[in-house]
Design an enzyme around this catalytic site. Structure first.
Site, PDB file in Angstrom:
ATOM      1  NE  ARG A  32      38.362  43.994  40.937  1.00 16.37           N
ATOM      2  CZ  ARG A  32      38.546  42.694  41.098  1.00 16.37           C
ATOM      3  NH1 ARG A  32      39.551  42.094  40.478  1.00 16.37           N
ATOM      4  NH2 ARG A  32      37.755  42.005  41.880  1.00 16.37           N
ATOM      5  CG  HIS A  33      37.560  47.617  44.545  1.00 17.88           C
ATOM      6  ND1 HIS A  33      37.940  46.493  45.259  1.00 17.88           N
ATOM      7  CD2 HIS A  33      36.542  47.229  43.749  1.00 17.88           C
ATOM      8  CE1 HIS A  33      37.181  45.471  44.922  1.00 17.88           C
ATOM      9  NE2 HIS A  33      36.328  45.892  43.989  1.00 17.88           N
ATOM     10  CB  SER A  66      36.794  44.221  48.971  1.00 18.71           C
ATOM     11  OG  SER A  66      36.271  42.989  48.506  1.00 18.71           O
ATOM     12  NE  ARG A  70      33.609  46.205  45.982  1.00 21.14           N
ATOM     13  CZ  ARG A  70      32.278  46.160  45.999  1.00 21.14           C
ATOM     14  NH1 ARG A  70      31.609  46.639  47.037  1.00 21.14           N
ATOM     15  NH2 ARG A  70      31.613  45.628  44.975  1.00 21.14           N
ATOM     16  CD  GLU A 109      31.809  44.226  40.074  1.00 19.78           C
ATOM     17  OE1 GLU A 109      31.492  44.593  38.919  1.00 19.78           O
ATOM     18  OE2 GLU A 109      32.886  43.685  40.347  1.00 19.78           O
ATOM     19  CG  HIS A 151      33.242  48.333  41.508  1.00 16.19           C
ATOM     20  ND1 HIS A 151      33.414  48.000  42.828  1.00 16.19           N
ATOM     21  CD2 HIS A 151      32.708  49.587  41.506  1.00 16.19           C
ATOM     22  CE1 HIS A 151      33.000  48.996  43.597  1.00 16.19           C
ATOM     23  NE2 HIS A 151      32.574  49.974  42.811  1.00 16.19           N
ATOM     24  N   GLY A 152      35.634  45.598  38.925  1.00 19.95           N
ATOM     25  CA  GLY A 152      36.073  44.698  37.871  1.00 19.95           C
ATOM     26  C   GLY A 152      35.150  44.673  36.665  1.00 19.95           C
TER      27      GLY A 152
END
Length: 247
Positions: free
Chosen positions: A10-11, A14, A62, A89, A184-185
């Protein structure tokens, strides 16, 4: 035989993670800490001797910048990188850009929890003429309007992602020693759900910490044989708890 690996990351943190805002498809940058998280992840994977033949990421900076930092640290800047909007995301609809605490005060904590944590209840959609509608963004000019979301539940996000995972990313493991996916999450929740066969109810409780590599190892028949996150277990548990409040 050496196991093949897929690493999910995950990035890093942010700007809107830090400001506690609903981000979704909004293209916000990493904080200085987010960049540092990505570099630390690259250092940790280099120290473990991990190697990647190819990489995948979303259309959002991100995730792209996180991958760039990781590959820079691992001296793998040269490997092929494929970007896809399907790794974006979850789209938070009309909530995008709003502060989560203020939104809870307006709509009530239970309603906001339902929008954020349920499997199949999306937030209210954007209107078609809302400037946040992705059809107005040049990066999606080659995506059919019918495919571009105005809001999404976690189920919608996973349904959008899975054809790309099943037909592009996972099959590429046959020609690779290792693959890294920076996303992403919620989109990564879909991958974890698939790989570990997690139920709809249980996957909403799973939280990807920012900037922590999650390693999946496969045998020669591409069955999952092991999975683990790289880092201090206590620190990872703390970060996963934080991730439950920040998406």
């Amino acid at each position: 035989m050496k196991t093949k690996k897929i690493v999910l990351i995950r990035h890093g943190e942010s700007v809107w993670n830090r400001e506690n805002r609903f981000t979704g498809w909004t293209d916000v940058d990493l904080t200085a800490e987010g960049v540092a998280q990505a570099y630390r992840a690259g250092d940790a994977m280099l120290e473990m001797g991990l190697f990647f033949d190819r990489a995948y990421t979303s259309y959002l900076k991100r995730a792209i910048k996180t991958l760039d930092c990781v590959l820079d640290r691992m001296n793998l800047d040269w490997i092929p990188v494929e970007k896809s909007w399907r790794l974006n995301e979850k789209h938070y609809g009309s909530l995008q850009g709003l502060n989560k605490g203020e939104t809870a005060e307006q709509y009530g904590e239970e309603q906001v929890k339902l929008w954020r944590r349920s499997y199949d209840t999306p937030p209210d959609p954007l209107s078609k003429d809302d400037p946040r509608n992705p059809r107005f963004d040049v990066r999606y000019r080659n995506v059919a309007d019918s495919d571009l979301p105005l809001t999404e539940s976690l189920k919608d996000t996973i349904d959008r992602l899975m054809p790309y995972w099943d037909n592009v990313i996972f099959p590429s493991l046959r020609e690779s020693e290792g693959i890294i996916v920076s996303a992403h999450g919620n989109s990564l929740r879909g991958v974890v759900k698939k790989l570990k066969n997690i139920s709809d109810d249980d996957i909403v409780q799973f939280n990807m910490p920012t900037g922590i590599p999650y390693v999946f190892e496969f045998d020669d028949k591409y069955n999952l044989v092991n999975d683990f996150m790289i880092g201090d277990p206590d620190e990872i548990a703390k970060m996963m708890k934080t991730a439950a409040a920040v998406k």
